[in-house]
Scaffold this active site. Structure first.
Site, PDB file in Angstrom:
ATOM      1  N   CYS A  33       0.816  -1.219   0.000  1.00 40.17           N
ATOM      2  CA  CYS A  33       0.000   0.000   0.000  1.00 40.17           C
ATOM      3  C   CYS A  33       0.853   1.275   0.000  1.00 40.17           C
ATOM      4  CB  CYS A  33      -0.955   0.016   1.191  1.00 40.17           C
ATOM      5  SG  CYS A  33      -2.123  -1.345   1.133  1.00 40.17           S
ATOM      6  N   HIS A  42      -3.207   7.593   2.125  1.00 37.45           N
ATOM      7  CA  HIS A  42      -3.611   6.269   1.637  1.00 37.45           C
ATOM      8  C   HIS A  42      -5.030   6.018   2.136  1.00 37.45           C
ATOM      9  CE1 HIS A  42      -3.889   2.120   0.774  1.00 37.45           C
ATOM     10  NE2 HIS A  42      -3.686   1.698   2.003  1.00 37.45           N
ATOM     11  N   ASN A  46     -10.077   0.333  -0.353  1.00 38.71           N
ATOM     12  CA  ASN A  46      -8.617   0.353  -0.293  1.00 38.71           C
ATOM     13  C   ASN A  46      -8.069  -0.245  -1.592  1.00 38.71           C
ATOM     14  OD1 ASN A  46      -5.907  -0.069   0.225  1.00 38.71           O
ATOM     15  ND2 ASN A  46      -6.214  -0.873   2.289  1.00 38.71           N
TER      16      ASN A  46
HETATM   17  O1  UT7 Z   1      -3.880  -0.744   3.430  1.00 41.50           O
HETATM   18  C1  UT7 Z   1      -3.005  -1.433   4.232  1.00 41.50           C
HETATM   19  C2  UT7 Z   1      -3.197  -1.109   5.622  1.00 41.50           C
HETATM   20  N1  UT7 Z   1      -4.401  -1.690   6.116  1.00 41.50           N
HETATM   21  C3  UT7 Z   1      -5.123  -1.014   6.960  1.00 41.50           C
HETATM   22  O2  UT7 Z   1      -4.822   0.124   7.212  1.00 41.50           O
HETATM   23  C4  UT7 Z   1      -6.284  -1.688   7.628  1.00 41.50           C
HETATM   24  C5  UT7 Z   1      -6.205  -1.439   9.096  1.00 41.50           C
HETATM   25  N2  UT7 Z   1      -7.244  -2.033   9.855  1.00 41.50           N
HETATM   26  C6  UT7 Z   1      -8.546  -1.649   9.793  1.00 41.50           C
HETATM   27  O3  UT7 Z   1      -8.914  -0.820   9.005  1.00 41.50           O
HETATM   28  C7  UT7 Z   1      -9.488  -2.222  10.819  1.00 41.50           C
HETATM   29  O4  UT7 Z   1      -8.748  -2.914  11.793  1.00 41.50           O
HETATM   30  C8  UT7 Z   1     -10.568  -3.168  10.223  1.00 41.50           C
HETATM   31  C9  UT7 Z   1     -11.566  -2.354   9.427  1.00 41.50           C
HETATM   32  C10 UT7 Z   1      -9.911  -4.207   9.356  1.00 41.50           C
HETATM   33  C11 UT7 Z   1     -11.332  -3.852  11.352  1.00 41.50           C
HETATM   34  O5  UT7 Z   1     -11.872  -2.901  12.240  1.00 41.50           O
HETATM   35  P1  UT7 Z   1     -11.629  -3.019  13.806  1.00 41.50           P
HETATM   36  O6  UT7 Z   1     -12.407  -1.946  14.424  1.00 41.50           O
HETATM   37  O7  UT7 Z   1     -10.146  -3.026  14.045  1.00 41.50           O
HETATM   38  O8  UT7 Z   1     -12.267  -4.421  14.154  1.00 41.50           O
HETATM   39  P2  UT7 Z   1     -11.591  -5.736  14.749  1.00 41.50           P
HETATM   40  O9  UT7 Z   1     -10.681  -6.368  13.728  1.00 41.50           O
HETATM   41  O10 UT7 Z   1     -11.032  -5.446  16.100  1.00 41.50           O
HETATM   42  O11 UT7 Z   1     -12.865  -6.621  14.871  1.00 41.50           O
HETATM   43  C12 UT7 Z   1     -13.970  -6.246  15.703  1.00 41.50           C
HETATM   44  C13 UT7 Z   1     -15.090  -7.231  15.471  1.00 41.50           C
HETATM   45  C14 UT7 Z   1     -14.647  -8.673  15.491  1.00 41.50           C
HETATM   46  O12 UT7 Z   1     -15.644  -9.447  16.107  1.00 41.50           O
HETATM   47  P3  UT7 Z   1     -15.474  -9.932  17.637  1.00 41.50           P
HETATM   48  O13 UT7 Z   1     -14.213 -10.723  17.656  1.00 41.50           O
HETATM   49  O14 UT7 Z   1     -15.397  -8.669  18.430  1.00 41.50           O
HETATM   50  O15 UT7 Z   1     -16.717 -10.732  17.830  1.00 41.50           O
HETATM   51  C15 UT7 Z   1     -14.592  -9.036  14.016  1.00 41.50           C
HETATM   52  O16 UT7 Z   1     -14.786 -10.419  13.796  1.00 41.50           O
HETATM   53  O17 UT7 Z   1     -15.665  -7.005  14.170  1.00 41.50           O
HETATM   54  C16 UT7 Z   1     -15.746  -8.255  13.474  1.00 41.50           C
HETATM   55  N3  UT7 Z   1     -15.668  -8.023  12.046  1.00 41.50           N
HETATM   56  C17 UT7 Z   1     -16.748  -7.788  11.276  1.00 41.50           C
HETATM   57  N4  UT7 Z   1     -18.052  -7.705  11.576  1.00 41.50           N
HETATM   58  C18 UT7 Z   1     -18.914  -7.465  10.569  1.00 41.50           C
HETATM   59  C19 UT7 Z   1     -14.558  -7.982  11.253  1.00 41.50           C
HETATM   60  N5  UT7 Z   1     -14.920  -7.750   9.969  1.00 41.50           N
HETATM   61  C20 UT7 Z   1     -16.265  -7.629   9.975  1.00 41.50           C
HETATM   62  C21 UT7 Z   1     -17.219  -7.385   8.961  1.00 41.50           C
HETATM   63  N6  UT7 Z   1     -18.521  -7.296   9.309  1.00 41.50           N
HETATM   64  N7  UT7 Z   1     -16.869  -7.211   7.659  1.00 41.50           N
END
Ligand code: UT7
Length: 323
Positions: free
Chosen positions: A113, A250, A280
């Site tokens: 990225c 980004h 993204n």
């Molecule tokens: O471009 C390269 C760099 N990449 C990035 O910058 C991405 C960086 N990360 C992010 O943008 C975020 O971490 C995400 C958008 C990927 C995830 O958001 P988050 O607020 O960090 O959520 P999390 O990974 O801590 O997950 C929270 C909950 C989890 O459920 P439990 O374990 O709390 O029950 C996930 O399983 O959200 C759940 N979850 C979803 N729920 C509904 C993860 N993806 C989804 C989804 N829909 N698509």
């Protein structure tokens, strides 16, 4: 002192637009979750017969048209991509052929990225060293090809697209008042390689593999490292953050972008946001954002722009330039 000035921008987005709701009957997810956690509303996916080079060629043609220069005036083509058509040759040589460019040289840069920032830094160095007068720098990706469609934590985030800029050598005074790229800051730390990677490759599995990410850990690194690199580059340019007119980040997650802007004391009115419509697009995200904002007439001559990105590696960096 020679400076690399952006003479033209262009972009290409595949025709197929996929709204968040498309994922709702395939995965346990909702439009509401995707919107509120990422700021993403829709993304474009390439058609089955479209390759990364096709996207790159279309963006390159748009940038050349916008710059008003012909392909014979280009000395080098650099493509930032992690989703090449083939293991080799480079996407850049295919873009070169697609443009009918029979001179100069072309190669790919792979910093995921952060790829476009690394490619811009590379082009800037070549221009300042006198190795090239005009360089076409492209970010082109088809991340839809490396998604695991059963992993809701990743497949809702990414999209396909390409953006391009034409950089041209211009004589400056060597002061922060010059137009063009004023400073760059590049970083990587391979100890974090397992936070964001693709689980396949030529020398490991012999397959292309699928993207894997520990999203919340990458999120934390992003918030901390992006503001740091941007500050360093601004300082290196001989400027202060209150002199920044536009942040062109980004486009991974609007919450990361907001946190970075806050750490830089920049109001959101000074931030280019395209994540809602593009998702993204990895190395394509900054040149896409640049081109869309340029088309909207956002940037005025003399304004200071800061572009920053982080991705797999981890690799991260920023570029400061005067429009
Ligand atoms: O471009 C390269 C760099 N990449 C990035 O910058 C991405 C960086 N990360 C992010 O943008 C975020 O971490 C995400 C958008 C990927 C995830 O958001 P988050 O607020 O960090 O959520 P999390 O990974 O801590 O997950 C929270 C909950 C989890 O459920 P439990 O374990 O709390 O029950 C996930 O399983 O959200 C759940 N979850 C979803 N729920 C509904 C993860 N993806 C989804 C989804 N829909 N698509």
């Amino acid at each position: 002192m020679r400076r690399a000035v952006i003479r033209g921008t262009g972009h290409y987005l595949p025709e197929r637009v996929v709204e968040n709701s498309w994922f709702e009957d395939k995965l346990e997810t909702t439009d509401q979750w995707i919107r509120s956690r990422t700021g993403i509303e829709r993304r474009h996916f390439a058609a089955e017969d479209q390759r990364t080079s096709d996207l790159g060629i279309a963006a390159a043609k748009a940038a050349l048209d916008h710059a008003g220069i012909s392909v014979d005036q280009i000395d080098a083509v650099i493509v930032a991509t992690s989703t090449p058509d083939f293991t080799f040759p480079s996407v850049a040589t295919m873009v070169q052929a697609g443009l009918g460019m029979k001179r100069g040289f072309a190669y790919d840069v792979q910093a995921v990225c952060a790829g476009f920032v690394f490619a811009l830094a590379n082009a800037d160095a070549m221009i300042r060293a006198g190795q090239a007068e005009r360089v076409l720098v492209i970010g082109a990706e088809t991340f839809s090809r490396i998604m695991d469609w059963t992993d809701r934590g990743t497949c809702v985030l990414f999209g396909d697209g390409a953006g391009a800029v034409v950089l041209e050598a211009v004589e400056g005074d060597g002061t922060p008042a010059d137009r063009g790229i004023l400073a760059v800051d590049l970083n990587s730390d391979g100890q974090y390689r397992d936070l964001l990677y693709v689980d396949g490759g030529v020398a490991s599995t012999g397959t292309a593999g699928h993207l894997r990410m520990q999203g919340n850990l990458v999120f934390r690194h992003a918030v901390e490292k992006l503001a740091d690199t941007a500050h360093r580059a601004v300082e290196r340019a001989g400027l202060t953050t209150d002199q920044v007119d536009w942040l062109v980040p980004h486009q991974a997650n609007s919450r990361i972008i907001e946190a970075t802007a806050k750490r830089m004391h920049l109001p959101m009115e000074k931030v280019v946001l395209t994540v809602a419509d593009h998702g993204n697009t990895s190395a394509a995200s900054i040149p896409l954002a640049l081109s869309v904002a340029d088309e909207q007439g956002k940037f005025k001559p003399g304004q200071i722009l800061v572009a920053e990105a982080i991705g797999g590696g981890l690799a991260w960096g920023s570029v400061v330039l005067r429009w």
